[in-house]
Each structure stands twice: as C-alpha cells, then as structure tokens.
Motif scaffolding. Structure first.
Motif, short mmCIF file in Angstrom:
data_model
loop_
_atom_site.label_atom_id
_atom_site.label_comp_id
_atom_site.label_asym_id
_atom_site.label_seq_id
_atom_site.Cartn_x
_atom_site.Cartn_y
_atom_site.Cartn_z
N PHE A 33 -3.01 -4.80 -4.99
CA PHE A 33 -3.57 -3.45 -4.97
C PHE A 33 -3.60 -2.97 -6.41
CE2 PHE A 33 -1.47 -4.43 -1.10
CZ PHE A 33 -2.21 -3.84 -0.09
N GLU A 84 0.81 -1.21 0.00
CA GLU A 84 0.00 0.00 0.00
C GLU A 84 0.85 1.26 0.00
OE1 GLU A 84 0.33 -2.02 2.49
OE2 GLU A 84 0.29 -1.02 4.43
N SER A 86 -8.29 -2.64 -3.20
CA SER A 86 -7.31 -3.12 -2.21
C SER A 86 -7.94 -4.17 -1.32
CB SER A 86 -6.82 -1.95 -1.37
OG SER A 86 -7.90 -1.37 -0.68
N ILE A 109 -7.36 1.50 3.19
CA ILE A 109 -6.07 2.18 3.36
C ILE A 109 -6.33 3.56 3.94
CG2 ILE A 109 -4.01 3.00 2.19
CD1 ILE A 109 -4.64 0.91 0.00
N VAL A 144 -7.46 -9.03 -5.69
CA VAL A 144 -7.57 -7.78 -4.91
C VAL A 144 -8.19 -8.03 -3.54
CG1 VAL A 144 -7.69 -6.15 -6.81
CG2 VAL A 144 -9.79 -7.12 -5.89
#
Lengths: 425, 474, 173
Positions: free
Chosen positions: C140, C13, C35, C39, C135
């Motif tokens: 990501f 990330e 993702s 995040i 994912v």
C-alpha cells in the motif's frame, strides 16, 4: 474500518402514542361508518336485472361491491401480514445480518393472522355475491345458471373444499410464524445460537409451505373471480405486489419508529437496503405484470385476452395509472443512491407503492365482479370503498402496534445483532 | 464494514496473507501446465474437431441432415440452444446479483462462473445461426437498410428479440468480465518479466491500483451489475417468449418467463459446481473455493430447483383448471405419451434430486454434490427437450402427428459443442487468474479463518473485560 | 513526465488509513494512494468526491432508450416501406418493450465502460503509472508530491505510524 465503537443497544419498549391511537380510532370510525352505509345500501336497495352469463338472475351491485371491497381489504392485509413473515423467514435463510435490528417489525405483522382468518371467514359468508362459481346451480346441467366450463372445474372450485384448504393454510401459517416469533423473543433472554438455528429450519419449512399455499390462495380468492380465465403466472404477480407493499410498510415502520425515538441505530444504510428491495421488486412486479399482459396480448386468444379487454375497455385510466404508480414512479424516484437514503424521499415513494398496490388489487377484483358500470370508483361510492379499506387499515395498525408494544423492540439476544447495529455500506 | 466472526470462513488456512493469495491463485498462470491440463485440453480439442466436422457436413448437405420433420421442426438444435443459454446465466447472476446483495462468497467463484457464461453463450449462439439454414446471410436478421426497398426486420417477432437479447447479453457479459479482470491482469503483469510482462501489460490497460481508479472501479461494477441484473432476467425471458408467444399448448403459458429464468440459474449453478469441484482440486484452490462456497451454491440449486418444480406443478394444475381440452391433453401426453421417458427423466433430475440438498451432510459431500450437479444438467436438458419435442409432435391435426429422433449430425454437434466449451475453459484456466484476486483480498480481514479467529478472541476479551467492569460497579 | 514524490510504503490497510489520518491532520495534500484492492472509506479520507459516473449512466440510458424505441417505431410504423404483417397494427407498442430494453442496456453498458476507460486514461497498451509493481500484490503506497511535503514532517509521521519504508523518489504517476 473496525474502529467503530460498538455499544450494544439496550432493550426498548414501544409505547403506542396518543397520536397513533387517535389515528387508529379515526380510521376505525370512518371504516365502521362506511361499512354501515354500505350495508344499508346493499341490503335495502333494489336489485338490478342482469342479462348474460347464460341466465337471468337478480344482482344487487351494491351488495356485490360491498363484498368485493371486503375481499380487497382482506387480501391486502393478508398480503402485508404474510409479506412480513416471508421477510423474517428470508432473513434467517440468507443469514442476513443487517436486518436483525428491525426484525421485530415484521414479526409483529404476523400477529394479525387470526384477524385475517376472521376476515376471510366473513368472505365465505358472502362468497356467492362475488364468486360466480359459488352461485346456485352453476354445475347443474338442468339449471338455468349452468356453466359448462365452471362445471369442469368444480372439483376444485367448490366451497367446502375451499374452506377446508383455507383452514389448513391458515393453521400452517399461524403455527409456523408463531414458532418463529416465539423463538426470536425467547432468544432475547437466552442469547446463543440454539434459537437462531431452530428458526432457520422453521424458516425453510415456512417458506416452502408459503410458496405452495400462497399460489393456491391466489387462485382461490383472486383468480377465480374470473372463473373462466386462467394464467399460470398469476400467483407470482400477486406475490410480487404484496411483497413490495410489505417491504414498503416495513420501511415506513422503521422510519416512524426511529422518528419516535426508538431503534436509534437504524441508519441510512438500512434504508438503502430496504430501498433497494423496494426498487427491485417494484420492477419485478412490472416484469410479472408484463409477462402476463404481453403473452396474452400477443397470442390474442379470445378466452385469455378478454381479461385485458375488460380492464382496457372500462378501466383504461386506472390501467395506466397502475403502471405509472407501481412502476414508473418508484423507478424514477429511487434511481439514485441518495434517494434511497433520504427519509423525505422514501416516505412518498413507500406511500405511493402502498396506494398503487390498492389500485392493482382494485383492477384485479372489480372488473370481474361488479364490472365497469357499477365500479365504485366512478361514483361517490368510492368514498365508501376507501372507507371500508380504512377500517381494515385501522384494525391492522391497531393489532400490529399493540403487539409491538408488548415486547422488547430490539432483538438483544441475536448473535448477529452487532452486524445490524454497525451496518454501514 | 463489521462482520461477525461467528460466520463461516470463506478463506481457510492459518497462514493467509495478501501475498499468499496472489501466489496461490496466480501461480497456475505462471507455471507450465500440468499433465492433467494437457490431457483435458487434448480431449476437448478432439471433441472440438468433431464439432467442426459435423458443422462442415451440415453446411455442405443442408439442414436436411438433421432429424427434423414438418411437424417437429425444432429438435435438438433449439434444445441445445436453450440449454446452453441457460447455463450461461449463473455467471452473471453470481457477479451481478450477488454483488448487489453483498454476498462475499461470490468473490471466489465469480470470475470462472462468468467466463463459463461467456463460453456457454458462444456455444448457444451457434445453434440458431445454423438453424437459420443459410448462416452466410444471417445479417438479414439485423435491421439494416437493404436493396429490397428497405425491407426492415420484424420487431414483432420474438426471434428477433432474441437476436437482440443474446447479442446484448454476450457483449455486456464480456465487458463486465473484462473490467473485473483489469486489476488481476495487472497483477500478473507486475509479477512477470519479458514478453509475458508486455502482453499482460497491453491487456491490463495501464491499471495502477490508485484510489481514484478503485473508486471508479467500484462504481462502475455496481452500475454494470445494476444493468446486468435485469439483463440476465430479460435474456431467458425472451428465450421463453420464443415459445410462449405462440398458441401451442404446452408453450403458451404465462409463467414461462420467470420459470425459464429460474431454470437457467438452476442449470447454470449446476454447471458451475461441476466445473469448480474439479478445478479447485486440480489447481489447489481448496482454501479459496471452500466447502462453505459449495454449500451455499447447493442451497441456490435447491431453491431454484424448487421454483422450477413449483412451475411444473402450476402449469400442470392450470392446464387442468383451464378446462381447455388441448391444454389438458398436452400435459397428459407429456407424462404418458410416446416421450414419457423424457418427462420422467426431467421430473426425477430436476424436482427430486435437488431436494436432497435439504441435508447439510450432502451439501458438504463433494462426491454427492458432483453427482447431483450432473443430474441437474441432464434434467435441464430434458426439460427443454420435453417442452420442445413433446409439445410439437402432437399437432392439432392427428394426420400431422409425427415422431422425432436426432441423426448423428445433431448428436455430434451437441457433443462437439462441449468440446468448444471446454477448450475455451481450459485456455481460460491457463491464461487468466481463475479467481478474482483483488476481490478475495478485500474480504480477507473479515472472512479469512485466520483473521476471524483473531477478531473472535478480541471480542471475547472485550466482553469479559466489560463483564468484570460491571461486576466491580455492582 | 516523472516527478519527485515522497512515497510511504505500508503492508496493511488499517495502518495505512491510520497514517493517512495523521497526515491529513498536518494539512499536507496527498497526491494519491495505491492499493491491491479497494479500501472501504478511503475516498472520504482523501477528500474525493463521489464519482459522477452514475450521471453518465443515466444519460446513456436515455440515449439508448430513445434510439431503440425510435428505430422500431420508424422501421415498423413511419417508414414508407413498413411491412403489413397479417393485417396487425403497424405500431404494436407492447412488442417493442424487449428490444427497447435491450437497446437501453447495451448503450448504457458500452457507454459506461468507455467512459470509465476514458476518465482513467486506460487503453490497451497504456503505461501503468504506479509507484511500485507490488501495489497490485501486497503493498500500500501513499504518494505525496515532494513540493507539497516540503516543510512538513510527513516522512517521520509515516515512519512512526507503521510505514515499512519512506523514501523520496522520481516516478511517473
């Protein structure tokens, strides 16, 4: 995302500004004046005849009111002081990182404890004026003042035992909070984990001790004002009230210190966390309030319901105002995330909570002591009541800001300071 | 958000990666169940069968087949109801309250704790349903228009409040749990093939992991947590009011609401520990449910146990302080009356055993924790028994004094309800990832041992660089 | 409807966020980022406004509160078939607190969950609109519409900023 540059804050020294000094002096001045006038009223005025409570005895309501006011202010500021101590203890116990940067504020609160002790010793002087159980002859079957219910409780409700308890409680609070503060200050120079771990242990001991002693203090000083009445949740409710007031005060101190140019790393995330606590615990206060009210209302046993009857019959407006200020106002104002992060929203909410706490204690104390007819709030004498409160507020501020100005405002030695400085939610 | 590397790690092991987290947690869902699973499941089913049999017997013969009498008209049924509801409190506490408090250790235990909550509430709900006597007309408890000229339900009754509280709690717990499950069900879907992919595809509602979905997911989690927090308090508060609104000494006391809530959390955490200590071993999840997790939960047990203990003492003291003869008698009778053994069992298990957790050594000793957690479960069962039976069996009129003991039907229903609970739990452990995979991944960088070591090295290097820089200047 | 997208795959990330900053600098519009977990801070980078779900929560709360309170008031106090319970007041307001509270929570929670499903277009059996099955595991993905990517060098920006792979593909997003 770890990309924040970290600059370890340097030590800061707080200076009591002339403006703050002036405010404190005004509070103290107004307070001393109010106390003098109240004393003149109390000890020169005539006395009224009171019927009821079994016997006839002379009661001077100005005297009773004066002592009730002294109790209110003392209890209020004891609450803020201990609330601060509980805050610092809980921060250690929960391994909280975010609050470390503002930890010096509640630490400073705890230095008021000796003054609080002096205040309570004063209350013992006037105990017979406000505590019915401390009257002459209430436990003596031959006396006109004899009260069978109080006599049953006299093993607990008697002055020598109460003073003894109080001294023990106070000694414990004083020694423990002093130790925590001492370790915290020593940590600044030493760093490392040793002091931190010591304090964690001490925090555990203090919290346990506090739980028991706060419960008993609530019974001693507050619940026994209505000596026939009892409620098991009473001390929880007292705790909830003082705790939300203490958090609001910590919040106000953080904002004002930041505005004065100190603790610049304090940001909206810190406000948000304190704000969430204010929000949650004002609801918790309501919860404990409702638990007591609803159960006594519902069961409708005369011995229990009388407590609310007194407050409903004579203080209806305040009764509702208390709920609005203590519950509805913070609930609605602090519902959104942004509100808890905006200084211009926080300051009124925190102030209102502090006022509501005064009102809450007023409703706890006055109906059982002076009653509706003589309660100051219905006459010009309320100015004196607020004035007496102002004295204690001034004293409290003076002591706390003074001890705040003597130490490094930032716990630079704390192993988790970085978390607090980079706090961002 | 920055987190100090000096904190205790929440994910152990030197080879943690996102992929490994998925593998470790999801493989039990994909693989064939182990022998242990089959054995446990079979035993649970046997108890479930006992449950069905006992309930069938009860419905056929009526509530008279229980040991209740006119004086003690609440017995094991309501004891078990309150016990199960109490156990159903830890899950929501972990997933909601600890989310609001940003406690990261929550991520490893919230899924299973909340599943446990739901199953416990299901077990609890059966008791009042059957206690009503004629469960087929239970809808009378709902405020429905009816043929008696709209005889509405009585909203002044705490029993009706309870109907609303428990059903709301069950509903909200289920949706909260399910929303949290979506990303993980999608993860199972994306790893699977064929029929399995289809089923998990339907169950995962089209979750795609987009930033928008995550952003909304986080907001709705917070909102649901904000709702569930007062809700979880309200549920046991209202259960406590079933007792406290009455005028029976020992029941009518104002500390009941918060004290019941604390007791519920206390027993709930004990049950979570009992289950997870076994599950982490059986499913090889020791890297995710670590000793540090167990340590923290033990602390919560200690705190809530102390709150419960202080409530006992408060009740006891105020009973004396009240100077009311009946109040005083009720509490002396608890200690030294006919049911003295239940009182002392409660005191030992609830007040004394959790105090052992002051010792860190014990908090990190799996066997000790397991034994103490069982003690707490027993103690909390006795607490409800003490409150209900000892308060009832000495009526105001001495001529109505009576004793109560359960029949085999009540005992079988109690043991059988555990069968129901464990059957559901075994199914859950087989078909759903027992740990919130996505949430554990989100704390990997800050809280996994491997990454914390890296951060620590980096910080040390920075510090010494700064140091040498400063000494250069000097 | 499938569309052509430029997809950049990342495995971390932090590199992803860094690359997004670089892409933002070119002014290219990012369609969406995928993702395995939320995040922190990505909303700001993508320029997403804070969702107004909390406003919906407040409205649902008001509805639930009013409904529950009205139900009790009506049934116990206003209806002509109200019940006299031991001569007690018909409208005993404190008694209505618990059910009013539960009603508020119930309606708000259910309303919120349905709103959440609605705005995300989630329903049982919905087809997942995601660029790659991984994912939800450890991948990501940055997705940029091909038409938006045209004329800019986002592809090379991503590859030089830690992308595992960058490619153009027709996918349903």
């Amino acid at each position: 995302m770890g990309a924040h540059a970290y600059h370890k804050p340097a030590a800061e020294m707080f200076q009591v500004s002339s403006r703050l000094k002036r405010t404190i002096n005004v509070l103290l001045g107004v307070g001393i004046l109010s106390i003098i006038i109240s004393l003149i009223l109390a000890y020169t005025g005539g006395s009224h005849e009171e019927a009821g409570h079994g016997g006839h005895h002379a009661v001077n309501f100005d005297k009773t009111r004066f002592w009730a006011d002294i109790l209110l202010s003392n209890w209020y500021f004891l609450g803020l002081t201990l609330g601060g101590s509980v805050f610092m203890a809980l921060a250690y116990l929960t391994n909280a990182g975010w609050s470390i940067g503002i930890r010096r504020i509640p630490e400073a609160f705890s230095t008021y404890l000796p003054y609080a002790a002096a205040g309570f010793i004063l209350i013992f002087v006037g105990a017979a004026e406000i505590y019915h159980w401390a009257h002459e002859g209430v436990t003596d079957p031959t006396s006109a003042n004899y009260d069978a219910i109080i006599a049953e409780k006299s093993a607990y409700l008697n002055l020598p035992f109460m003073i003894g308890r109080f001294l023990a409680f106070f000694a414990g609070w004083f020694l423990m909070t002093r130790t925590i503060r001492m370790h915290s200050l020593a940590e600044d120079a030493e760093g490392g984990f040793f002091r931190h771990k010591r304090n964690k242990t001490m925090a555990g001991i203090f919290t346990t001790f506090f739980g028991v002693t706060w419960a008993m203090s609530s019974w001693d000083f507050m619940m026994s004002l209505d000596p026939h009445w009892f409620s098991t949740i009473y001390w929880v409710n007292q705790f909830a009230g003082m705790w939300v007031a203490a958090i609001s005060t910590i919040m106000l101190f953080s904002i004002l210190l930041k505005r004065a140019g100190y603790i610049q790393f304090v940001n909206t995330s810190h406000y948000h966390d304190l704000g969430k606590l204010m929000f949650a615990f004002s609801i918790f206060w309501t919860y404990t309030w409702l638990s007591q009210f609803l159960l006594y209302y519902y069961a409708n046993i005369p011995e229990e319901a009388v407590y609310y009857f007194e407050r409903w019959a004579g203080f209806k407006f305040l009764f509702w105002l208390n709920l609005i200020l203590h519950f509805l106002f913070p609930l609605l104002m602090f519902m959104t995330r942004d509100a808890k992060r905006t200084e211009s929203m926080i300051i009124p909410v925190a102030t209102i909570i502090l006022a509501a706490h005064f009102l809450d204690l007023y409703l706890c104390i006055m109906p059982g002591t002076v009653g509706q007819a003589e309660a100051g709030i219905y006459s010009w004498k309320f100015i004196l009541e607020v004035g007496i409160f102002a004295f204690f507020a001034g004293l409290w501020l003076m002591v706390v800001t003074k001890s705040l100005s003597k130490i490094n405002l930032i716990p630079t030695g704390s192993p988790y300071l970085k978390e607090s400085v980079l706090h961002n939610t | 958000m920055y987190e100090s590397p000096y904190r205790r790690p929440l994910i152990t092991g030197d080879d943690t990666t996102y992929k490994k987290i998925s593998d470790d947690i999801i493989i039990p869902v994909e693989a064939k169940p182990t022998q242990w699973w089959y054995m446990g499941f079979a035993i649970s089913l046997a108890f479930l069968a006992l449950y069905v049999w006992a309930i069938g017997y009860l419905l056929w013969n009526g509530v008279g087949s229980w040991g209740l009498n006119k004086t003690v008209d609440w017995g094991w049924d309501i004891t078990n109801f309150v016990w199960w509801v109490g156990i159903g409190h830890a899950g929501t506490l972990i997933s909601a309250v600890l989310l609001l408090f940003r406690q990261k250790w929550r991520t490893a235990v919230n899924r299973s704790a909340e599943a446990m909550t739901i199953f416990a509430v299901v077990c609890a709900g059966v008791y009042p349903l059957l206690h009503a006597g004629r469960p087929w007309v239970i809808y009378w408890a709902l405020p429905l228009p009816n043929t008696y000229g709209n005889l509405w339900a009585n909203f002044n009754s705490p029993l009706l409040w309870d109907v609303f509280a428990i059903s709301t709690y069950l509903t909200v717990s289920v949706v909260f749990w399910y929303v949290g499950l979506l990303p993980d069900l999608a993860s199972v879907r994306d790893r699977a093939e064929g029929m399995k992919k289809k089923i998990y595809g339907i169950l995962s509602f089209g979750w795609n992991g987009s930033a928008k979905a995550w952003s909304r997911f986080e907001v709705i989690s917070l909102i649901l947590a904000g709702l569930a927090t007062p809700l979880v308090l309200s549920v046991h508060t209202i259960v406590s009011m079933d007792f406290a609104t009455s005028v029976i000494p020992g029941w009518h006391t104002t500390i009941f609401p918060p004290y019941f809530v604390a007791g519920a959390v206390f027993s709930g955490f004990a049950m979570v520990l009992t289950l997870l200590i076994v599950a982490r071993k059986a499913m090889n999840l020791e890297n995710y449910i670590t000793l540090n997790h167990i340590d923290v939960m033990c602390k919560i047990i200690m705190v809530t146990g102390s709150i419960v203990g202080s409530a006992y003492i408060t009740e006891f003291f105020i009973a004396w302080y009240s100077a009311v003869e009946y109040e005083r008698y009720a509490f002396v009778n608890r200690m030294f009356g006919e049911y003295w053994w239940s009182y002392w069992a409660m005191m030992t298990c609830n007040v004394i055993t959790p105090q052992l957790f002051w010792s860190q050594k014990l908090r990190r000793n799996i066997t000790a924790v397991f034994i103490i957690s069982i003690f707490v479960n027993i103690g909390m069962w006795f607490e409800r028994f003490v409150i209900i039976v000892t308060s009832l069996h000495r009526d105001y009129l001495p001529s109505s004094w009576a004793m109560y003991s359960p029949t085999w039907v009540e005992i079988s229903m109690y043991m059988g309800s555990m069968g129901l609970f464990f059957t559901l739990f075994f199914l859950f452990a087989k078909y759903v990832p027992v740990i919130a995979v996505a949430e554990v991944k989100s704390i990997m960088k800050t809280s996994a041992e491997k990454y914390m070591k890296i951060t620590m090295e980096k910080e040390k290097a920075e510090e010494s660089a700064q140091h040498s820089h400063e000494s250069h200047h000097a | 409807m499938s569309q052509k997208f430029v997809l950049g795959y990342f495995d971390d990330e932090e590199t992803l966020m860094h690359a997004i900053e670089k892409i933002n600098a070119t002014g290219t519009k990012i369609y969406e980022v995928y993702s395995p977990f939320p995040i922190h801070g990505i909303d700001d980078l993508l320029g997403y406004k804070r969702t107004r779900l909390s406003v919906a929560a407040f409205i649902f709360g008001c509805i639930g509160f009013s409904l529950a309170l009205f139900m009790q008031t009506f049934m116990l106090g206003l209806d002509k078939w109200r019940i006299n319970i031991g001569g007690k007041p018909y409208l005993a307001w404190p008694d209505f607190v618990p059910v009013t509270f539960e009603g508020t929570v119930l309606i708000t929670a259910l309303g919120m969950v349905f709103t959440f499903m609605w705005v995300n277009e989630f329903f049982p059996g919905a087809v997942e609109k995601q660029p790659h099955p991984r994912v939800t595991e450890d991948l990501f993905v940055v997705a940029i519409k091909s038409e938006d990517a045209e004329g800019s060098d986002v592809q090379s920006i991503m590859s030089s900023n830690g992308a595992l792979e960058v490619k153009e593909e027709e996918v349903l997003l």
